[in-house]
Write a protein that holds these residues in place. Structure first.
Motif, short mmCIF file in Angstrom:
data_model
loop_
_atom_site.label_atom_id
_atom_site.label_comp_id
_atom_site.label_asym_id
_atom_site.label_seq_id
_atom_site.Cartn_x
_atom_site.Cartn_y
_atom_site.Cartn_z
N PHE A 1 13.39 1.96 11.33
CA PHE A 1 13.14 3.34 11.74
C PHE A 1 14.06 4.31 10.98
O PHE A 1 13.66 5.41 10.59
N GLY A 2 15.33 3.89 10.79
CA GLY A 2 16.29 4.78 10.12
C GLY A 2 16.14 4.83 8.63
O GLY A 2 16.66 5.76 7.98
N SER B 1 0.81 -1.21 0.00
CA SER B 1 0.00 0.00 0.00
C SER B 1 0.85 1.27 0.00
O SER B 1 0.35 2.35 -0.34
N SER B 2 2.12 1.17 0.39
CA SER B 2 3.00 2.34 0.43
C SER B 2 3.82 2.50 -0.84
O SER B 2 4.71 3.35 -0.90
N SER C 1 3.59 1.95 5.63
CA SER C 1 4.76 1.08 5.83
C SER C 1 5.54 1.49 7.07
O SER C 1 6.31 0.70 7.62
N GLU C 2 5.35 2.73 7.54
CA GLU C 2 6.04 3.19 8.75
C GLU C 2 5.55 2.46 10.01
O GLU C 2 6.18 2.54 11.06
N LEU C 3 4.42 1.75 9.91
CA LEU C 3 3.88 1.03 11.07
C LEU C 3 4.59 -0.31 11.32
O LEU C 3 4.49 -0.86 12.42
N VAL C 4 5.29 -0.84 10.34
CA VAL C 4 5.89 -2.17 10.46
C VAL C 4 6.85 -2.27 11.64
O VAL C 4 6.82 -3.26 12.39
N PRO C 5 7.75 -1.30 11.89
CA PRO C 5 8.67 -1.45 13.03
C PRO C 5 7.99 -1.54 14.38
O PRO C 5 8.61 -2.02 15.34
N TYR C 6 6.74 -1.11 14.46
CA TYR C 6 6.06 -1.11 15.76
C TYR C 6 5.58 -2.50 16.18
O TYR C 6 4.92 -2.65 17.21
#
Length: 391
Positions: free
Chosen positions: A70-71, A24-25, A78-83
């Motif tokens: 995160f880096g 989706s990203s 896609s920014e939610l995956v590290p959580y």
């Protein structure tokens, strides 16, 4: 079953959701998720599957994998995956010990702070960084601890409910046993007494009318046998009423009774007592009620040994033929003297049982122990337990 299926769905959900978030990203011509990000995200989702088996190890692994994500440059959902590291921290709070929770929280905090600095060093030194760190570390911990407490509370309630149910069942069984004993006593006092009176009067009539018509003697004999058999049947009914566990030992199977006697002896030996036993092989000559009475006397006596005697003491169990029945002698050395005062319900019950079949039972304290002597007739006597009547 539904609960197990739901847990499996939740456990495997990241394997499906992470690829969807990454897809989706992706915006053709504008942004494309890097291959390394794809690889880290898919590995994190796969690791989450085994989080219930090794929550601390999985939490540390996901925290480490989240740092490069995160880096890295990411866009949209896609920014939610590290959580996933935060989710795994909550699972540690639910499943693991206090030490594991502290370690997992420290590693995730360090990973989140380091990842935030790698993402944008210029914006790192802000109050927002402190707030977000507290939020993404504290919220999973609080939620996990809340779920843990609810599970423990539910388990406590289940244990209390099971204990209450067990106590209710025990009380009900005790009440039923008391009722059966009361019924047995009433039947014995009312029915058995009158049946024995009939048998006695037949004997008196035959004595008074000696030399009468043989047909009269035949009638007397028939009435005598019928009453005697009826009284024996009543006695069997009384024994069944007084013993709710009667069904556990077949009334007509002498082999089963013999094996139960040796099973009781073996249990006593496993309890740490030295048991020497001699049981006659011709126990089959006892009728059903007498065999059961013999078994109960042996079982109750050995139970008293394990209750009151010192571990390691010796027990002699002897069952031999004597006259028209069998003698039971059980001697135990090592019983505490202060425990021999009076008679408990077990001994009272044994005496009542033996009296019911026409036998005798005596118990006594010795200088260093306790002994029981009983005699059980091979056939339960019709007049047993009714003093003053002799057939």
């Amino acid at each position: 079953m539904m609960d197990i299926r739901l847990r499996r769905v939740i456990r495997f959900a990241p394997v499906v959701l992470v690829p969807l978030l990454l897809l989706s990203s992706t915006f053709p011509g504008e942004f494309r998720v890097s291959l390394s990000y794809w690889l880290l995200g898919c590995v994190s989702a796969a690791m989450f599957i085994v989080g219930d088996r090794a929550p601390l190890a999985v939490s540390i692994t996901l925290s480490v994998l989240s740092v490069p994500m995160f880096g890295a440059q990411a866009w949209g959902v896609s920014e939610l995956v590290p959580y996933l590291g935060a989710v795994s921290l909550g699972e540690v709070a639910i499943r693991a010990s206090l030490g594991s929770r502290v370690i997992a929280a420290a590693v995730w905090s360090a990973a989140f702070v380091l990842g935030t600095w790698l993402d944008d060093p210029g914006l790192f030194w802000r109050w927002a960084t402190v707030v977000s760190t507290v939020l993404f570390v504290g919220l999973p911990l609080i939620l996990g601890l809340y779920i843990r407490s609810q599970r423990e509370l539910a388990a406590t309630y289940r244990e209390r409910a099971a204990d209450a149910e067990a106590r209710t069942a025990t009380a009900a069984a005790g009440a039923r046993s008391a009722e059966r004993t009361a019924v047995a006593r009433e039947l014995h006092d009312l029915v058995a007494h009158h049946m024995a009176s009939i048998v006695l009067r037949i004997n008196v009539a035959r004595h008074v009318l000696g030399g009468a018509d043989p047909r009269v003697d035949a009638v007397f004999d028939d009435v005598y046998l019928t009453a005697s058999h009826a009284l024996a049947d009543i006695r069997r009914l009384l024994t069944a009423l007084r013993d709710p566990s009667l069904h556990e030992v077949p009334l007509v199977n002498s082999g089963a009774v013999r094996s139960e006697i040796f099973a009781a002896i073996e249990r006593t030996r496993r309890g740490g007592y030295e048991v020497m036993a001699h049981v006659d092989a011709d126990i089959s000559e006892l009728d059903a009620i007498s065999r059961l009475s013999l078994l109960r006397v042996v079982q109750e006596s050995l139970t008293n040994v394990m209750k009151h005697a010192a571990s390691g003491s010796t027990v002699n169990v002897e069952t031999i033929r004597r006259g028209a029945g069998f003698a039971v002698r059980i001697v135990n050395n090592g019983v505490e003297t202060n425990r021999l005062i009076g008679e408990g319900y077990g001994i009272i019950g044994m005496k009542e049982r033996i009296t019911l079949v026409g036998g005798q039972l005596a118990t006594a304290a010795t200088t260093d122990g306790w002994e029981l002597d009983a005699w059980i007739p091979a056939r339960a006597e019709a007049s047993a337990g009714l003093p003053g009547y002799e057939l």
